[in-house]
Design a protein around this motif. Structure first.
Motif: not given
Length: 300
Positions: A174-178
């Motif tokens: 998963p990412f921690d930014h969009d």
């Protein structure tokens, strides 16, 4: 494969013109060789418009000539749009786009020739109608041109970045930014010529914009917008930032879920019609295998 060494005669002449005249090859053939990194100037890849100098060393790697006849093969094509200029198909995972040496049957081009014989000839006998490509195990939208006028128009839009191609991919972690932009040049992997890599050597600029559609525990569903169209661009760029595409046999993890190839789908394409000048926007649903994986992840 024979290697031809060319000595430039006129300084300031375009690279493609110099090679075409020296080897008596068509501009379209020269374009193919350049796209396949088979023409090097002083050991480096250059643009067709590069102005050669008399001291330049030009090397051309010519593949063995092979006389082939591409035969029509009736095929169940998922046609999303069609008129007198274009056909847009939703290519299934596992289907090769066009014939190549040693592989002349069972491709999308074979099916297209059975569907319509009026395909553009700019890309040669092996690639009639093909103005851009997607990998065998990438599904989704592909524009096929029926005449040379539409081929030139769509090719120019691709070059000018006015033909927009949006992909959906399932990637690891998963990412921690969009959202984000990957601006990293891509060229042949020096250790494995069958692969591409982010490299400063013999590379071309490559830009991918992405946004996160949904994060899962171990994965992320992302949308990727291509600003350039390099070979394996999304797959290479996602690996480069530590989020390889799930199921990717070349750039992904060895142990992963069984997906029969990378979970990468050309979901939307937007272009200006070559004759009517109307803006065309087309969408294609996910490949069944891809859709099933997302359905399972949504339930977890």
């Amino acid at each position: 494969m024979p290697i031809e060494n060319i000595e430039p005669v006129i300084s300031g002449e375009r690279l493609d013109k110099t090679v075409a005249q020296a080897l008596n090859l068509s501009r379209s053939r020269i374009k193919e060789l350049l796209e396949d990194d088979r023409i090097l100037v002083n050991g480096s890849v250059e643009k067709p418009s590069y102005q050669v100098q008399e001291e330049d060393q030009i090397q051309v790697d010519l593949p063995e000539a092979e006389e082939v006849e591409i035969l029509p093969e009736p095929m169940d094509l998922d046609i999303v749009y069609e008129d007198q200029d274009l056909v847009v198909v939703n290519k299934p995972k596992g289907l090769v786009v066009h014939p190549a040496p040693g592989h002349h049957t069972g491709t999308l081009v074979n099916g297209l020739l059975a569907h319509c014989q009026d395909l553009s000839g700019i890309n040669g006998k092996l690639r009639p109608g093909i103005v851009h490509r997607i990998d065998k195990d990438t599904s989704g939208l592909l524009i096929i041109c029926k005449n040379d006028h539409s081929h030139r128009e769509i090719a120019k839009q691709l070059q000018d970045k006015t033909c927009h191609r949006e992909y959906v991919a399932l990637v690891h972690h998963p990412f921690d930014h969009d959202h984000g932009t990957i601006n990293a040049p891509i060229g042949r992997d020096e250790k494995d010529r069958q692969k591409m890599a982010v490299t400063a050597k013999n590379s071309k600029s490559a830009i991918t914009h992405f946004r996160v559609l949904k994060n899962y525990k171990d994965y992320a569903l992302v949308s990727c917008l291509l600003e350039t169209g390099r070979t394996h661009q999304i797959r290479v760029h996602m690996q480069y930032i530590g989020h390889p595409v799930v199921g990717d046999p070349k750039y992904g993890y060895r142990k992963t879920m069984d997906t029969q190839g990378q979970l990468l789908h050309a979901a939307r394409i937007e272009f200006i019609h070559p004759s009517t000048r109307e803006k065309i926007t087309l969408d294609a649903p996910l490949d069944p295998i891809f859709a099933k994986v997302i359905e399972q992840l949504d339930k977890e």
